[in-house]
Write an enzyme that holds these catalytic residues in place. Structure first.
Site, PDB file in Angstrom:
ATOM      1  NE  ARG A  58     -22.907  16.332 -36.194  1.00  0.00           N
ATOM      2  CZ  ARG A  58     -22.689  16.182 -37.499  1.00  0.00           C
ATOM      3  NH1 ARG A  58     -23.545  16.643 -38.373  1.00  0.00           N
ATOM      4  NH2 ARG A  58     -21.616  15.568 -37.906  1.00  0.00           N
ATOM      5  CE  LYS A  62     -14.289  13.282 -35.657  1.00  0.00           C
ATOM      6  NZ  LYS A  62     -14.944  14.487 -36.218  1.00  0.00           N
ATOM      7  NE  ARG A 100     -20.327  14.085 -43.037  1.00  0.00           N
ATOM      8  CZ  ARG A 100     -19.736  14.181 -41.845  1.00  0.00           C
ATOM      9  NH1 ARG A 100     -18.578  13.592 -41.624  1.00  0.00           N
ATOM     10  NH2 ARG A 100     -20.302  14.886 -40.888  1.00  0.00           N
TER      11      ARG A 100
HETATM   12  P1  ADP Z   1     -18.702  13.443 -37.116  1.00  0.00           P
HETATM   13  O1  ADP Z   1     -17.967  12.539 -38.057  1.00  0.00           O
HETATM   14  O2  ADP Z   1     -19.434  14.498 -37.831  1.00  0.00           O
HETATM   15  O3  ADP Z   1     -17.851  13.986 -36.021  1.00  0.00           O
HETATM   16  P2  ADP Z   1     -19.760  11.017 -35.978  1.00  0.00           P
HETATM   17  O4  ADP Z   1     -20.125  10.121 -37.083  1.00  0.00           O
HETATM   18  O5  ADP Z   1     -18.483  10.769 -35.288  1.00  0.00           O
HETATM   19  O6  ADP Z   1     -19.820  12.522 -36.480  1.00  0.00           O
HETATM   20  O7  ADP Z   1     -20.913  11.065 -34.885  1.00  0.00           O
HETATM   21  C1  ADP Z   1     -22.247  11.303 -35.242  1.00  0.00           C
HETATM   22  C2  ADP Z   1     -23.076  11.377 -33.969  1.00  0.00           C
HETATM   23  O8  ADP Z   1     -22.998  10.143 -33.260  1.00  0.00           O
HETATM   24  C3  ADP Z   1     -22.639  12.439 -32.965  1.00  0.00           C
HETATM   25  O9  ADP Z   1     -23.177  13.704 -33.256  1.00  0.00           O
HETATM   26  C4  ADP Z   1     -23.185  11.852 -31.664  1.00  0.00           C
HETATM   27  O10 ADP Z   1     -24.586  12.058 -31.561  1.00  0.00           O
HETATM   28  C5  ADP Z   1     -22.979  10.354 -31.859  1.00  0.00           C
HETATM   29  N1  ADP Z   1     -21.666   9.899 -31.330  1.00  0.00           N
HETATM   30  C6  ADP Z   1     -20.648   9.374 -32.034  1.00  0.00           C
HETATM   31  N2  ADP Z   1     -19.618   9.079 -31.237  1.00  0.00           N
HETATM   32  C7  ADP Z   1     -19.979   9.437 -29.978  1.00  0.00           C
HETATM   33  C8  ADP Z   1     -19.341   9.413 -28.710  1.00  0.00           C
HETATM   34  N3  ADP Z   1     -18.080   8.950 -28.549  1.00  0.00           N
HETATM   35  N4  ADP Z   1     -20.036   9.864 -27.644  1.00  0.00           N
HETATM   36  C9  ADP Z   1     -21.288  10.327 -27.764  1.00  0.00           C
HETATM   37  N5  ADP Z   1     -21.945  10.405 -28.926  1.00  0.00           N
HETATM   38  C10 ADP Z   1     -21.311   9.960 -30.035  1.00  0.00           C
HETATM   39  P1  ADP Z   2     -15.473  13.830 -39.823  1.00  0.00           P
HETATM   40  O1  ADP Z   2     -15.325  12.340 -39.762  1.00  0.00           O
HETATM   41  O2  ADP Z   2     -14.443  14.542 -39.015  1.00  0.00           O
HETATM   42  O3  ADP Z   2     -16.853  14.302 -39.509  1.00  0.00           O
HETATM   43  P2  ADP Z   2     -15.234  13.464 -42.733  1.00  0.00           P
HETATM   44  O4  ADP Z   2     -13.975  12.698 -42.901  1.00  0.00           O
HETATM   45  O5  ADP Z   2     -16.504  12.733 -42.922  1.00  0.00           O
HETATM   46  O6  ADP Z   2     -15.200  14.281 -41.327  1.00  0.00           O
HETATM   47  O7  ADP Z   2     -15.156  14.719 -43.744  1.00  0.00           O
HETATM   48  C1  ADP Z   2     -16.230  15.655 -43.830  1.00  0.00           C
HETATM   49  C2  ADP Z   2     -16.428  16.036 -45.305  1.00  0.00           C
HETATM   50  O8  ADP Z   2     -15.325  16.832 -45.758  1.00  0.00           O
HETATM   51  C3  ADP Z   2     -16.512  14.843 -46.263  1.00  0.00           C
HETATM   52  O9  ADP Z   2     -17.431  15.160 -47.271  1.00  0.00           O
HETATM   53  C4  ADP Z   2     -15.085  14.726 -46.818  1.00  0.00           C
HETATM   54  O10 ADP Z   2     -15.100  14.187 -48.135  1.00  0.00           O
HETATM   55  C5  ADP Z   2     -14.626  16.174 -46.826  1.00  0.00           C
HETATM   56  N1  ADP Z   2     -13.194  16.335 -46.505  1.00  0.00           N
HETATM   57  C6  ADP Z   2     -12.459  15.650 -45.598  1.00  0.00           C
HETATM   58  N2  ADP Z   2     -11.191  16.110 -45.531  1.00  0.00           N
HETATM   59  C7  ADP Z   2     -11.120  17.150 -46.404  1.00  0.00           C
HETATM   60  C8  ADP Z   2     -10.068  18.064 -46.801  1.00  0.00           C
HETATM   61  N3  ADP Z   2      -8.858  18.001 -46.233  1.00  0.00           N
HETATM   62  N4  ADP Z   2     -10.352  18.998 -47.717  1.00  0.00           N
HETATM   63  C9  ADP Z   2     -11.601  19.074 -48.268  1.00  0.00           C
HETATM   64  N5  ADP Z   2     -12.633  18.260 -47.938  1.00  0.00           N
HETATM   65  C10 ADP Z   2     -12.410  17.299 -47.030  1.00  0.00           C
END
Ligand code: ADP
Ligand code: ADP
Ligand code: ZN
Length: 214
Positions: free
Chosen positions: A171, A13, A127
């Site tokens: 998660r 994302k 990551r």
């Molecule tokens: P990821 O990119 O791996 O999906 P985020 O950076 O979006 O993780 O979120 C990291 C953590 O922050 C989540 O595991 C949760 O604890 C908290 N968090 C982020 N956004 C929300 C939300 N909209 N509602 C509740 N908790 C959130």
């Molecule tokens: P999210 O915000 O959904 O938690 P991230 O954008 O942080 O996810 O991506 C998670 C990890 O995967 C990061 O280390 C990123 O560089 C890698 N990544 C993201 N998109 C891809 C893809 N399409 N193929 C391979 N690796 C990816």
């Protein structure tokens, strides 16, 4: 353009968000980034959020919703915004709808990035994030030019506390239970755009930008 990015942890994302916001010139609102920034600055909100985040649990809705409500009311959101990681529960989705209705606006699309669990684990575990600018890398799939150092700002790269295997598993479980129902919620509203997140970063972006134009 008012957009939401939906998908399990590690789906990509944030990675897609950073390209989409450049293309459409809209602010990137990541609730995860907002919490991490508050943790770094040692605020009350940061202290509360950290307790949940370290366990792989969601921060309670009431803490999240008010932040997003205030953020989308800011001037730079007048021309649209991209929400990344919000909403994460149906109740957050309803709160967002209420707020947008109140200001006579609606969402244009909800981009759902779909990735299977094996790949999510690989992505989250490899990551690395820049301490200074928040840019995201992957040790294998998207490495920086120099190990441990951000390409754009030379900041130090670190591994997120919640990217260890047990916490990522937790998660994903929380995602399946509490966030996945939002796919139905937005499908019923005709807003969902499903994207195969197992493809490359460029291919996924290509698909998203084509669909947004079409
Ligand atoms: P990821 O990119 O791996 O999906 P985020 O950076 O979006 O993780 O979120 C990291 C953590 O922050 C989540 O595991 C949760 O604890 C908290 N968090 C982020 N956004 C929300 C939300 N909209 N509602 C509740 N908790 C959130
Ligand atoms: P999210 O915000 O959904 O938690 P991230 O954008 O942080 O996810 O991506 C998670 C990890 O995967 C990061 O280390 C990123 O560089 C890698 N990544 C993201 N998109 C891809 C893809 N399409 N193929 C391979 N690796 C990816
Ligand atoms: Zn950086």
């Amino acid at each position: 353009m008012r957009l939401v990015l939906l998908g399990p942890p590690g789906a990509g994302k944030g990675t897609q968000a950073s390209v989409i916001v450049r293309e459409y010139n809209i602010p990137h609102i990541s609730t995860g980034d907002i919490f991490r920034d508050n943790i770094k600055r040692g605020t009350e909100l940061g202290k509360k959020a950290k307790e949940y985040m370290d366990k792989g649990l969601l921060v309670p809705d009431d803490l999240v919703v008010s932040i997003v409500r205030d953020r989308i009311a800011e001037a730079d959101c007048k021309g649209g915004f991209l929400l990344d990681g919000f909403p994460r529960t149906v109740s957050q989705g309803e709160a967002l709808d209420e707020e947008l209705e109140r200001i006579s606006l609606g969402l244009d699309k909800v981009i759902n990035i779909d990735v299977e669990k094996e790949i999510l684990l690989q992505r989250a575990m490899g990551r690395r994030v820049c301490r200074d600018c928040g840019a995201t890398y992957h040790v294998e799939f998207s490495p920086p030019k120099e190990e441990g150092i951000c390409d754009t700002c030379n900041g130090e790269l670190f591994q997120r506390e919640d990217d260890k295997v047990e916490t990522v598993e937790q998660r994903i479980k929380v995602y399946n239970e509490q966030t996945e129902p939002l796919i139905d919620y937005y499908t019923r509203k005709g807003l969902i755009l499903n994207v195969d997140g197992s493809k490359s970063i460029d291919e996924i972006f290509e698909k998203i930008s084509q669909s947004l134009q079409g």
